[in-house]
Design a protein around this motif. Structure first.
Motif, PDB file in Angstrom:
ATOM      1  N   PRO A  94       0.876  -1.223   0.035  1.00 59.22           N
ATOM      2  CA  PRO A  94      -0.001  -0.040   0.092  1.00 59.22           C
ATOM      3  C   PRO A  94       0.897   1.252  -0.061  1.00 59.22           C
ATOM      4  O   PRO A  94       1.763   1.244   0.404  1.00 59.22           O
ATOM      5  N   ALA A  95       0.283   2.211  -0.667  1.00 51.70           N
ATOM      6  CA  ALA A  95       0.962   3.632  -0.515  1.00 51.70           C
ATOM      7  C   ALA A  95       0.578   4.544   0.329  1.00 51.70           C
ATOM      8  O   ALA A  95      -0.771   4.525   0.743  1.00 51.70           O
ATOM      9  N   VAL A 145      -0.197   8.371   1.122  1.00 52.58           N
ATOM     10  CA  VAL A 145      -0.158   9.600   0.285  1.00 52.58           C
ATOM     11  C   VAL A 145      -0.563  10.657   1.381  1.00 52.58           C
ATOM     12  O   VAL A 145      -1.434  10.507   2.187  1.00 52.58           O
ATOM     13  N   GLY A 164      -2.263   6.204  -5.113  1.00 52.45           N
ATOM     14  CA  GLY A 164      -2.050   4.668  -4.725  1.00 52.45           C
ATOM     15  C   GLY A 164      -1.302   3.925  -5.715  1.00 52.45           C
ATOM     16  O   GLY A 164      -0.834   4.258  -6.577  1.00 52.45           O
ATOM     17  N   ASP A 165      -1.707   2.536  -5.439  1.00 49.03           N
ATOM     18  CA  ASP A 165      -0.803   1.496  -6.192  1.00 49.03           C
ATOM     19  C   ASP A 165      -1.791   1.320  -7.498  1.00 49.03           C
ATOM     20  O   ASP A 165      -2.962   1.338  -7.365  1.00 49.03           O
TER      21      ASP A 165
END
Length: 73
Positions: free
Chosen positions: A2-3, A5, A22-23
């Motif tokens: 997961p990103a 942000v 996100g991804d």
């Protein structure tokens, strides 16, 4: 994975643009354009002095299709 942000500010997303947070496995926007421009068309700046006394833009396109776009999803 997961990103994470932080804050995001979006001013503009064009009609052929992609806004992603996100991804992602694949991002594939589709767009095409054909631009004809003569001498001095894309000059930017202050106090320009452009001379194009004998300029002609040839817009004849005999092959009709230049770069055909196909969906590859």
């Amino acid at each position: 994975m997961p990103a994470i942000v932080g804050a995001i500010k979006v001013n503009n997303v064009s009609s052929s643009g992609v806004f992603l947070v996100g991804d992602a496995f694949r991002v594939a926007p589709f767009s095409d354009a054909k631009t004809f421009a003569g001498a001095g068309s894309f000059n930017t700046g202050d106090y320009l002095n452009v001379r194009s006394d004998r300029s002609a833009t040839n817009v004849n396109d005999s092959d009709v299709f230049d770069q055909n776009m196909t969906a590859t999803l």
